[in-house]
Design an enzyme around this catalytic site. Structure first.
Site, PDB file in Angstrom:
ATOM      1  N   SER A   7      13.910  51.872  38.321  1.00 41.35           N
ATOM      2  CA  SER A   7      13.641  50.603  37.635  1.00 41.35           C
ATOM      3  C   SER A   7      13.653  49.417  38.585  1.00 41.35           C
ATOM      4  O   SER A   7      13.776  48.270  38.162  1.00 41.35           O
ATOM      5  CB  SER A   7      14.606  50.360  36.477  1.00 41.35           C
ATOM      6  OG  SER A   7      14.572  51.423  35.568  1.00 41.35           O
ATOM      7  N   SER A  67      10.770  57.708  33.208  1.00 41.65           N
ATOM      8  CA  SER A  67      11.934  57.636  34.097  1.00 41.65           C
ATOM      9  C   SER A  67      12.446  56.216  34.186  1.00 41.65           C
ATOM     10  O   SER A  67      13.529  55.931  33.691  1.00 41.65           O
ATOM     11  CB  SER A  67      11.656  58.167  35.506  1.00 41.65           C
ATOM     12  OG  SER A  67      12.777  57.943  36.328  1.00 41.65           O
ATOM     13  N   GLU A  68      11.672  55.317  34.821  1.00 38.52           N
ATOM     14  CA  GLU A  68      12.276  54.052  35.213  1.00 38.52           C
ATOM     15  C   GLU A  68      12.598  53.130  34.047  1.00 38.52           C
ATOM     16  O   GLU A  68      13.588  52.396  34.094  1.00 38.52           O
ATOM     17  CB  GLU A  68      11.390  53.367  36.241  1.00 38.52           C
ATOM     18  CG  GLU A  68      11.362  54.170  37.531  1.00 38.52           C
ATOM     19  CD  GLU A  68      10.597  53.519  38.646  1.00 38.52           C
ATOM     20  OE1 GLU A  68      11.220  52.822  39.460  1.00 38.52           O
ATOM     21  OE2 GLU A  68       9.380  53.720  38.716  1.00 38.52           O
ATOM     22  N   ALA A  69      11.816  53.174  33.002  1.00 42.01           N
ATOM     23  CA  ALA A  69      12.134  52.338  31.847  1.00 42.01           C
ATOM     24  C   ALA A  69      13.496  52.679  31.277  1.00 42.01           C
ATOM     25  O   ALA A  69      14.192  51.815  30.721  1.00 42.01           O
ATOM     26  CB  ALA A  69      11.059  52.502  30.773  1.00 42.01           C
TER      27      ALA A  69
END
Length: 973
Positions: A546, A883-885
């Site tokens: 993120s 993934s990053e959210a």
């Protein structure tokens, strides 16, 4: 050295061996005799990856001296539990329940679970969690939920309540694999302890390989180097060479890492990082020398003899210190604040001060200042790598890297090796979460091979790795939010200072993330914002899941709660009123490519309402209950210049071999690459067994790009479709049927095809304008709405997250277990970010435990994931990224939950118990729990915005120094 002969019963067999009773740990002995399923991560007994069963008890073998083990003791390791041909139900369950990600912790967990089920064949989920808490087994990838799922599934098989086939994934009869929990291709080796990670590779290298150790002075954060003394080290047994900067330069290297600045407002014109420091120490973890010896122990012993004379310089350990008017420059070529990005929208486009006037005159205004920590990644495996001249003449580095091709660019000419003479191969990897995007450890190991001409293995201790590797950038922020009487947002301002540590590389990139994600995804019609980034004398900033957005949400999501309270409105309703809807523009003045916000909130509403009611019913003076909500999200891809290549090759028997660099960090690269290939070639009716993946080797694989920016599925998938279409077109006969491999060969038709996908095919993408922040750099977003249900112990101030719900939109899901695993992990990291994880104190935070890694009882078992169904137009098969959210803003939900529970708002994370308790004590005395303060971030924001307005720059006109062949040479943007 005096040795001892010992006999132990290992995995049911009496084994005789020799050991060093003075120095050997039990893990050393077991690994040396070939049982490398015993993994060593922390080396200090806090991670459990080395767990074995000794005389019926689970122990951590990395801290058990061999001299403390009685002869003829019974030992069980992962190799004694099951083999690939005869798997134990636990191993099957781990593979089929999504519990295998990077896999480094898996052998230790399975051994520990085996001991549990021997004692208690019918445990509850909470008993499983209690067990792993007691045995100190750490996983940074799964969030633990899938691990508990695996234990429960295996226990059912072992009790005879179901068959082992009942817990396996079976190939679907209709051939539709996309979205299904297809088992990872690399899972089998991981559950059997047979996957060779970096240290396993080192242990199995040929005789004659040399071993390196780093020299970190660890005496100061900032100093002028007067002298480096290597004489005593050179006299130590087994030492081949003590390497300093002068040796690398004499071998033809520049000693300067190739770094690039990509923003027009960057003031950095020369590289700021060296392979080996010879003039200054810029941070605690800097390396001044390498010792190369015949054994690892000899190298480490000699490294301890290298000393440094130095002149102390002022130490600026935070952004706030480094930007004070009297602070000296950390790097002579640039001010400490080395880049800025404004954000102007609405009234601010004409004059930023109009936004200030709007806010000043608004009926409702809230303001606050917040800071986030220098969060460490805490992967269980640290820096471990090998380098050698290959028989093909290439300088080969086997390493942990999220970007094997980019690593070559980041090495530049620092070693004096032409870029076409490098080969970077990714070792099986025990996670990273972003730190391995940096090539500093690659440069150190390869430098030893360049100078000595010999193969070299480098394994840092966990403490060395912790000080050497980059961390998430801390940030300090001031902000205000204005609303009308109906609760509609009128305007916002924010001033964010990002602490990029000792080195600038990537700072101008991460700085653009708060410029995009502050107040995401709300409709804010008028904005005046400024993001700045500065060097300080601490760990350098690097990628972490993120990348750059959690710092933005740390400001905007508390302000949203504060405004709801100001209005007397429910925080959920306030957000619902202000989310962007079809046609609304983000703070960068562009429409969103998707608008799932209202559907996400409609889905969350009944869950939120129940959580609020439950918290109210369970609230007591001793245990306060609360609910926190927070929006989050992240971009997909690296922007308009992103590209990816993959190759598909038809093999005998109509099998497929796929070549790519979808880097397997544990996030699901193997299963992701597999399922997009199955989907793209669905016409061939393939099964997972028909596809062989060749990945992450710059000699054999095309460049698919880095594992970052939530880009891998989107980019690899689109490139795979292109390659698949080429292959299918070549295979197709006039009657529409497909040729076989044999027919292709007989007709002389090519069987291997390259697919290349570029984001510049997406219309309208453009970088953020360096003068206004207007722009649309990436083709898609991922979206998450987080709900945390927390409990605060008023006696101690300790916060416990009892339950967590995430409703997300990530496009069409390629593999449900992989996406769930990323969600659980991201939520776990977010909870750790909120409550305990930090790398500020280099003494206290030198290992995983001290830095606050999350054990299983630090994370709730009750995590509810709801994926909103839908597809995105440009994504492969409708998929986006994942993934990053999931790590963007979960920490804000926890922090908002603490305030909702007990009235203490934490402005400076992590929310350690003592901070919460101090706030509670203040409230009890009738005082404010927090005294408001505004950070000095270098200058008045509006004065700086006016200065930017008067001194505009043009996109793409600045020159940059980055060059693969000569890192000091300039080139046009």
């Amino acid at each position: 050295m005096k040795l001892r002969k010992m006999m132990l019963n290992i995995n049911g067999v009496d084994r005789m061996f020799m050991c060093d009773p003075e120095n050997d740990k039990l893990s050393d002995v077991l690994r040396r005799i070939g049982l490398t399923g015993v993994k060593v991560g922390c080396g200090t007994g806090v991670c459990g990856s080395c767990s074995i069963i000794l005389n019926g008890q689970v122990i951590r073998s990395c801290t058990k001296k061999i001299s403390q083990v009685e002869e003829y003791s019974k030992i069980t390791t992962i190799e004694g539990i099951g083999t690939p041909q005869h798997l134990h139900p636990l191993q099957v369950a781990w593979m089929n329940c999504g519990a295998v990600q990077c896999g480094f912790c898996v052998p230790g967990f399975i051994v520990s679970a085996y001991a549990l089920l021997e004692q208690n064949p019918d445990p509850t989920r909470e008993e499983v969690r209690d067990w792993f808490q007691k045995t100190r087994n750490v996983c940074r990838c799964t969030g633990y939920k899938q691990i508990v799922d695996a234990v429960m599934a295996a226990a059912k098989v072992m009790r005879g309540e179901c068959s082992i086939e009942d817990i396996k994934f079976h190939n679907p009869e209709d051939g539709n694999y996309y979205g299904k929990p297809v088992v990872r291709q690399d899972a089998l080796g991981k559950v059997c302890g047979l996957t060779d990670y970096g240290d396993d590779q080192a242990l199995k290298m040929p005789q004659g390989v040399l071993y390196a150790a780093i020299v970190q002075p660890k005496v100061t954060h900032h100093a002028k180097i007067l002298a480096i003394h290597t004489e005593e080290a050179e006299k130590m047994p087994g030492v081949v060479k003590v390497i300093t900067a002068k040796d690398l330069i004499a071998a033809g290297g520049t000693n300067i890492m190739a770094e690039g600045q990509f923003h027009e407002r960057s003031t950095v014109m020369t590289p700021s990082r060296k392979v080996l420091q010879d003039e200054k120490i810029y941070r605690y973890g800097d390396v001044i020398a390498m010792v190369v010896a015949h054994t690892h122990r000899q190298a480490r012993a000699a490294a301890a003899k290298v000393t440094m004379e130095y002149e102390q310089l002022p130490e600026y350990l935070t952004y706030l210190d480094a930007v004070m008017p009297d602070a000296i420059r950390i790097h002579e070529d640039t001010p400490n604040i080395f880049c800025e990005q404004p954000v102007l929208k609405g009234a601010g486009l004409e004059d930023a001060e109009e936004v200030r006037d709007l806010i000043d005159k608004a009926p409702h205004v809230v303001e606050g200042s917040f800071s986030s920590s220098r969060e460490p990644h805490l992967s269980i495996e640290g820096c471990v790598l090998q380098s050698y001249w290959g028989d093909d003449g290439l300088l080969t580095i086997q390493c942990k890297s999220q970007c094997v091709y980019s690593s070559i660019g980041r090495l530049g000419n620092c070693l004096g090796v032409p870029k076409d003479k490098y080969r970077i191969i990714m070792n099986p990897t025990g996670a990273s979460f972003g730190w391995s995007t940096n090539a500093g450890d690659i440069a150190l190991c390869a430098a030893c091979t360049v100078v000595t001409g010999e193969p070299v293995s480098l394994s840092m201790s966990y403490e060395e790795h912790q000080h050497f590797s980059g961390k998430r950038c801390p940030a300090y922020s001031n902000g205000r939010l204005a609303c009308d009487n109906e609760g509609k947002i009128l305007a916002a301002e924010f001033d964010i200072g990002m602490d990029h540590g000792a080195y600038s590389w990537g700072g101008d990139d991460v700085m653009t993330k708060p410029a995009r994600f502050t107040f995401f995804p709300y409709n804010v019609p008028n904005v005046a914002g400024l993001v700045r980034v500065a060097n300080v004398n601490h760990a350098f900033g690097t990628a972490y899941r993120s990348y750059g957005s959690p710092q933005a949400y740390t400001l905007s999501e508390p302000l949203m709660d504060m405004m709801a309270e100001e209005l007397g409105m429910d925080p959920f309703e306030f957000r619902y009123k202000n989310i962007c809807r079809e046609g609304d523009k983000n703070i960068n003045s562009y429409v969103y490519p998707q608008y799932p916000m209202e559907k996400i909130m409609d889905t969350m509403r009944p869950i939120y309402e129940k959580a609020v009611a439950d918290a109210k019913a369970a609230d007591t003076p001793e245990k306060r209950r609360g609910v926190g909500i927070a929006w989050g999200g992240f971009n997909v891809t690296e922007g308009g210049g992103d590209s990816a290549e993959v190759a598909l090759e038809l093999m005998p028997g109509n099998k497929i071999r796929k070549y790519d660099t979808w880097h397997a960090m544990g996030q699901g690269a193997t299963t992701g690459s597999l399922v997009v290939t199955l989907e793209a070639l669905k016409e061939m009716h393939l099964t997972p067994e028909d596809i062989q993946l060749i990945q992450n080797d710059t000699k054999t694989c095309p460049d698919t790009g880095m594992a970052g920016a939530s880009r891998s599925l989107y980019m690899d998938g689109n490139a795979t479709i292109i390659a698949a279409n080429k292959l299918l077109a070549a295979m197709r006969k006039e009657d529409g049927t497909l040729r076989t491999y044999d027919e292709m060969k007989a007709e002389g038709i090519e069987t291997k095809y390259l697919g290349r996908y570029e984001t510049n095919t997406t219309p309208g993408l453009c970088r953020l304008d360096p003068n206004t922040g207007i722009g649309d750099p990436t083709p898609a977003f991922t979206y998450c709405l987080n709900l945390a249900e927390v409990e605060v112990d008023t006696k101690t101030g300790k916060t416990t997250v009892l339950k967590f719900t995430c409703v997300d939109f990530v496009g069409r899901i390629g593999n449900i277990d992989a996406v769930n695993g990323q969600a659980y992990s991201g939520i776990m990291h977010g909870i750790g970010f909120a409550l305990k994880e930090d790398y500020a104190d280099v003494k206290k935070h030198a290992n995983m435990f001290g830095a606050g890694t999350s054990y299983i009882k630090d994370v709730p078992d009750d995590i509810n994931l709801i994926h909103i169904d839908g597809a995105i137009s440009d994504g492969p098969f409708g998929s986006s990224g994942a993934s990053e959210a999931f790590q963007a803003s979960g920490h804000c939900a926890v922090l908002n939950g603490i305030y909702n529970a007990c009235g203490v708002r934490i402005h400076e994370i992590p929310a350690l118990p003592e901070k919460v308790k101090a706030g509670l004590d203040a409230i009890a005395k009738g005082e404010k729990p927090y005294e408001p303060k505004k950070y000095f971030l270098g200058s008045d924001m509006y004065e700086e915005l006016e200065n930017i307005k008067e001194n505009p720059v043009q996109v793409g006109t600045q020159s940059f120094y980055v060059s693969l062949d000569d890192p000091t040479a300039e080139r046009p943007f």
